[in-house]
Design an enzyme around this catalytic site. Sequence first.
Site, PDB file in Angstrom:
ATOM      1  N   PRO A 119     -47.515  95.487 -14.749  1.00  0.00           N
ATOM      2  CA  PRO A 119     -47.471  94.677 -15.973  1.00  0.00           C
ATOM      3  C   PRO A 119     -48.805  94.221 -16.553  1.00  0.00           C
ATOM      4  CG  PRO A 119     -46.898  93.333 -14.092  1.00  0.00           C
ATOM      5  CD  PRO A 119     -47.061  94.736 -13.573  1.00  0.00           C
ATOM      6  N   CYS A 120     -49.551  95.158 -17.106  1.00  0.00           N
ATOM      7  CA  CYS A 120     -50.820  94.818 -17.736  1.00  0.00           C
ATOM      8  C   CYS A 120     -50.615  93.977 -19.003  1.00  0.00           C
ATOM      9  CB  CYS A 120     -51.624  96.077 -18.041  1.00  0.00           C
ATOM     10  SG  CYS A 120     -50.732  97.319 -18.974  1.00  0.00           S
TER      11      CYS A 120
END
Length: 168
Positions: A136-137
Amino acid sequence: MPAHDPHAPTASLRTTSPLGPMLLAATEDGLAGVWFVGQRHGPLRHTWPEDARHPVLHEAASQLAAYFASRLRDFDLPLDTRRGTDFQRSVWQALRAIPRGQTLSYAALGRAIGRPEAARAVGAAVGRNPWSIVVPCHRVTGSDGSLTGYAGGLDRKTALLRLEGALH
């Protein structure tokens, strides 16, 4: 990626999402990438054969659909992490620790990996994350909480954070 590259994906799958078409790629070791089609730092061209029955790609597409339907909180997929530098891999691993519904600044992410002076390098590594959404950047923000830099575009970043309850 050249055909002789031992880390090159061996199969791909195009899938749809509420935020646009996506390309998934896998090697024999796991999921090699998840990109929005046309996103920055994604593959421009590839010759990976399409394989809708590839077990990792099939499961990744299934989990992405469940995520977008708010039926999945955490991804459970084998990732092929052989690409990238040691530093990039440490950043990508730290991204996986950011809980759904929360955000973390680039500076805080640098501190989390023991590199508090490396906020810019952390930002570059976040931008090169090959597993959009799965790693989850999109949960990384500027130090003031502002939404900055997302290879898939800020509209998608905003939508993902809203879906997760991090933005209202």
